[in-house]
Design a protein around this motif. Structure first.
Motif, PDB file in Angstrom:
ATOM      1  N   LEU A  60      36.807  43.877  35.474  1.00  0.00           N
ATOM      2  CA  LEU A  60      38.210  44.271  35.359  1.00  0.00           C
ATOM      3  C   LEU A  60      38.828  43.828  34.042  1.00  0.00           C
ATOM      4  CD1 LEU A  60      39.534  43.435  38.950  1.00  0.00           C
ATOM      5  CD2 LEU A  60      38.852  45.665  38.052  1.00  0.00           C
ATOM      6  N   TRP A  80      47.295  42.842  39.213  1.00  0.00           N
ATOM      7  CA  TRP A  80      46.376  42.879  40.345  1.00  0.00           C
ATOM      8  C   TRP A  80      46.816  43.838  41.456  1.00  0.00           C
ATOM      9  CZ3 TRP A  80      41.745  40.745  39.854  1.00  0.00           C
ATOM     10  CH2 TRP A  80      41.572  39.789  38.843  1.00  0.00           C
ATOM     11  N   TYR A  83      44.607  46.609  43.203  1.00  0.00           N
ATOM     12  CA  TYR A  83      43.426  46.194  43.961  1.00  0.00           C
ATOM     13  C   TYR A  83      43.739  45.325  45.178  1.00  0.00           C
ATOM     14  CZ  TYR A  83      41.985  47.276  39.209  1.00  0.00           C
ATOM     15  OH  TYR A  83      41.833  47.879  37.988  1.00  0.00           O
ATOM     16  N   LEU A 136      39.272  41.397  48.951  1.00  0.00           N
ATOM     17  CA  LEU A 136      38.834  41.445  47.558  1.00  0.00           C
ATOM     18  C   LEU A 136      38.112  40.154  47.191  1.00  0.00           C
ATOM     19  CD1 LEU A 136      38.970  43.186  44.954  1.00  0.00           C
ATOM     20  CD2 LEU A 136      40.993  41.856  44.311  1.00  0.00           C
ATOM     21  N   MET A 151      35.399  42.649  40.253  1.00  0.00           N
ATOM     22  CA  MET A 151      35.412  42.848  41.701  1.00  0.00           C
ATOM     23  C   MET A 151      33.972  42.922  42.187  1.00  0.00           C
ATOM     24  SD  MET A 151      38.530  45.491  42.503  1.00  0.00           S
ATOM     25  CE  MET A 151      37.694  46.940  41.883  1.00  0.00           C
ATOM     26  N   SER A 153      31.550  44.320  44.622  1.00  0.00           N
ATOM     27  CA  SER A 153      31.498  45.436  45.577  1.00  0.00           C
ATOM     28  C   SER A 153      30.508  45.196  46.710  1.00  0.00           C
ATOM     29  CB  SER A 153      31.114  46.732  44.851  1.00  0.00           C
ATOM     30  OG  SER A 153      29.752  46.703  44.448  1.00  0.00           O
ATOM     31  N   TRP A 227      37.907  47.512  50.246  1.00  0.00           N
ATOM     32  CA  TRP A 227      38.777  47.843  49.118  1.00  0.00           C
ATOM     33  C   TRP A 227      39.807  48.878  49.546  1.00  0.00           C
ATOM     34  CZ3 TRP A 227      35.149  48.552  44.245  1.00  0.00           C
ATOM     35  CH2 TRP A 227      34.541  47.314  43.953  1.00  0.00           C
ATOM     36  N   ASN A 228      40.921  48.906  48.841  1.00  0.00           N
ATOM     37  CA  ASN A 228      42.004  49.840  49.180  1.00  0.00           C
ATOM     38  C   ASN A 228      41.634  51.297  48.917  1.00  0.00           C
ATOM     39  OD1 ASN A 228      43.629  47.702  49.962  1.00  0.00           O
ATOM     40  ND2 ASN A 228      44.603  47.488  47.962  1.00  0.00           N
ATOM     41  N   ASN A 229      40.643  51.541  48.040  1.00  0.00           N
ATOM     42  CA  ASN A 229      40.260  52.927  47.733  1.00  0.00           C
ATOM     43  C   ASN A 229      38.981  53.354  48.449  1.00  0.00           C
ATOM     44  OD1 ASN A 229      38.353  51.469  46.335  1.00  0.00           O
ATOM     45  ND2 ASN A 229      38.534  52.627  44.419  1.00  0.00           N
TER      46      ASN A 229
END
Length: 390
Positions: A60, A80, A83, A136, A151, A153, A227-229
């Motif tokens: 990031l 931030w 995320y 996160l 981040m 994953s 994650w939010n996405n």
């Protein structure tokens, strides 16, 4: 997006090859890591499919800091909000190699405080810490004064496939085992044997390769799923495709060990993971093991002399060389060991050498080509020996 896949020393090129096969672009080999360009689909596939990756990170921000105030300001200055929300959770995973910052937990604390204070200043609320299942996970890598915040994953390290259900005294890491099998060139079309299989890690990784089974197909959760996405429909598509690729291996996979307790662990793991039907395990000392089939691949991880007396280790490695020469004609045999002197008494010339690390131990992973008829040809064509040439 730019991603970084972490791995072990010596497996970088293997990992780069895996990424190329998955369709990654702009691949760059780094120290114990490989960077590449990817989209969300490739991020998901990488976590599911890569056998030699430990973690997949999405960098990031980078900055320099030499004290806690500079660190705090740099982290707090980064936005931030894309995320994380103030009602969610975070965790910090620090990796520190620095003369300016000597305590990794302190670095983690300052990073956490800076992120939480940013949210508190904006909304009066701050995210909380969850070390087990955070929304996160932030990886903080510090090299002297250079910081990289990423981040994570993957969440739990990707070597945790899920088949290691019982403890074993000295298990080899799953990623290292997979890398060794891939370095050997094994693809499932040849017979395979680990005659010192212990808890069965090398056998399990070889079986998954032969079955074209994604190494983390049985895993229930990855970090990116919180994650939010997160795109659940995209993940289902990728998962279903991987599941459809699984096949019955064209050749049997074999594992043996002289310890019944080790074989019991191996069988239990293979059964729980749904691979037992492809593997034949047997209790037998190495000097009684016969290769199954022709022109196969054998991989072994013998003791390194960490707990054995030196005369016993010399005897063991001498026996390995004798057995390979006498019984494994036509096979390719691979041996990994940190005992370089013991490797010499195998008395076979290595066709390949790779430097790998088993934990903190620097090892040689050596290939021995056991050509059929080679010994006879060499004897017949050898020059006459005269005492004056000694």
């Amino acid at each position: 997006m730019k991603l970084v896949a972490k791995t072990f020393h010596g497996l970088e090129q293997v990992l780069a090859g895996e990424l190329e096969a998955l369709g990654a672009t702009n691949i760059n080999v780094l120290k114990r890591a490989v960077s590449f360009d990817a989209n969300k689909e490739l991020l998901y596939r990488s976590n599911l499919q890569l056998r030699t990756a430990i973690r997949i990170l999405q960098p990031l921000t980078t900055f320099k800091a030499r004290n806690d105030e500079e660190l705090y300001r740099a982290v707090k200055a980064y936005d931030w909000s894309p995320y994380l929300r103030d009602d969610q959770t975070l965790a910090i995973d620090p990796v520190v190699f620095s003369r300016f910052f000597t305590h990794s937990k302190y670095v983690a604390l300052k990073v956490k405080d800076a992120i939480c204070d940013q949210f508190r200043d904006k909304s009066g609320k701050r995210p909380s810490v969850d070390l087990q299942r955070p929304n996160l996970m932030i990886n903080v890598h510090v090299a002297e004064d250079q910081f990289t915040l990423s981040m994570d994953s993957s969440g739990q390290p990707l070597n945790r496939r899920g088949y290691r259900t019982k403890e074993h005294p000295a298990p080899i890491n799953e990623v290292l085992a997979a890398g060794m099998v891939m370095l050997s060139g094994y693809d499932g079309s040849q017979p395979f044997l680990d005659p010192m299989c212990g808890s069965g890690t090398i056998v399990m990784e070889a079986t998954m390769i032969a079955a074209r089974m994604a190494p983390n197909l049985k895993r229930k959760e990855f970090g990116f799923m919180r994650w939010n996405n997160y795109d659940e429909s995209l993940w289902k598509k990728i998962f279903d495709e991987a599941q459809a690729q699984v096949r019955t291996p064209p050749q049997r996979i074999n594992g043996s060990d002289m310890a019944l307790s080790a074989i019991d662990v191996s069988r239990h793991s293979a059964l729980d993971f749904g691979l037992k039907q492809y593997i034949d395990f047997e209790v037998a000392p190495f000097n009684e093991v016969l290769p199954k089939g022709k022109n196969g691949i054998a991989i072994m991880n013998p003791p390194y002399d960490e707990r054995m007396k030196s005369k016993d280790i010399v005897m063991l490695y001498t026996q390995i060389g004798d057995q390979l020469k006498q019984r494994f004609s036509g096979w390719n045999a691979w041996v990994i060991s940190s005992n370089f002197e013991a490797l010499k008494v195998i008395s076979l010339k290595p066709a390949e050498r790779h430097t790998l690390f088993n934990g903190s131990l620097e090892c040689r992973f050596q290939k021995f080509d056991l050509y059929e008829g080679t010994k006879k040809r060499r004897v017949r064509n050898a020059p006459d020996h005269h005492p004056s040439q000694s």
